[in-house]
Motif scaffolding. Sequence first.
Motif, PDB file in Angstrom:
ATOM      1  N   THR A 141      65.011 -34.483  12.406  1.00  0.00           N
ATOM      2  CA  THR A 141      65.698 -33.263  12.794  1.00  0.00           C
ATOM      3  C   THR A 141      66.648 -33.567  13.939  1.00  0.00           C
ATOM      4  OG1 THR A 141      63.728 -32.015  12.223  1.00  0.00           O
ATOM      5  CG2 THR A 141      65.377 -30.870  13.510  1.00  0.00           C
ATOM      6  N   ILE A 142      67.821 -33.011  13.867  1.00  0.00           N
ATOM      7  CA  ILE A 142      68.793 -33.145  14.955  1.00  0.00           C
ATOM      8  C   ILE A 142      69.070 -31.753  15.489  1.00  0.00           C
ATOM      9  CG2 ILE A 142      71.171 -33.743  15.552  1.00  0.00           C
ATOM     10  CD1 ILE A 142      71.096 -35.804  13.322  1.00  0.00           C
ATOM     11  N   GLU A 143      69.012 -31.616  16.781  1.00  0.00           N
ATOM     12  CA  GLU A 143      69.329 -30.340  17.404  1.00  0.00           C
ATOM     13  C   GLU A 143      70.706 -30.475  18.029  1.00  0.00           C
ATOM     14  OE1 GLU A 143      67.702 -27.728  21.058  1.00  0.00           O
ATOM     15  OE2 GLU A 143      66.186 -28.435  19.639  1.00  0.00           O
ATOM     16  N   ALA A 144      71.578 -29.514  17.754  1.00  0.00           N
ATOM     17  CA  ALA A 144      72.936 -29.570  18.297  1.00  0.00           C
ATOM     18  C   ALA A 144      73.313 -28.214  18.875  1.00  0.00           C
ATOM     19  CB  ALA A 144      73.913 -29.950  17.196  1.00  0.00           C
ATOM     20  N   ARG A 145      74.115 -28.248  19.881  1.00  0.00           N
ATOM     21  CA  ARG A 145      74.613 -27.018  20.485  1.00  0.00           C
ATOM     22  C   ARG A 145      76.131 -27.030  20.318  1.00  0.00           C
ATOM     23  NH1 ARG A 145      72.797 -24.113  25.888  1.00  0.00           N
ATOM     24  NH2 ARG A 145      74.337 -22.478  25.794  1.00  0.00           N
ATOM     25  N   VAL A 146      76.662 -25.972  19.703  1.00  0.00           N
ATOM     26  CA  VAL A 146      78.085 -25.900  19.406  1.00  0.00           C
ATOM     27  C   VAL A 146      78.651 -24.624  20.014  1.00  0.00           C
ATOM     28  CG1 VAL A 146      79.801 -25.771  17.555  1.00  0.00           C
ATOM     29  CG2 VAL A 146      77.715 -27.097  17.222  1.00  0.00           C
ATOM     30  N   SER A 147      79.788 -24.710  20.641  1.00  0.00           N
ATOM     31  CA  SER A 147      80.474 -23.534  21.180  1.00  0.00           C
ATOM     32  C   SER A 147      81.670 -23.228  20.295  1.00  0.00           C
ATOM     33  CB  SER A 147      80.949 -23.791  22.610  1.00  0.00           C
ATOM     34  OG  SER A 147      79.857 -23.962  23.462  1.00  0.00           O
TER      35      SER A 147
END
Length: 112
Positions: free
Chosen positions: A3-9
């Motif tokens: 699993t990869i957790e990413a934060r995108v704006s």
Amino acid sequence: MQTIEARVSIQVPKEYVLVKQTELQELQERSQQGRTCDVNEFRTQFCGGRSAEWVRQAIFIPFADEIDFAKGGWLLNPHGGRGRKQLIFVYPASQWMNENRMRIKWDERLIR
């Protein structure tokens, strides 16, 4: 599984707002409440542009007892007649059309 957790704006343009889907539905329903229309607007909005006479024969007459405003429905003067305008209350009409779309004989031919 990995699993990869990413934060995108993401920038939202000024003319748009983010709204919960349930809130949007509620706003759309509220905007229809109390609104009325005539047969021509009803037939284009709810009946795929079929003729006003088709709407009368396939919906208004067969379901008159259910949709008659005098009996708690959404259509004023379901049988029409000379000098008797038919008035449709949009919000309950849209709910009824959605719930009863399978009961309508969409391939109904006009009786002339």
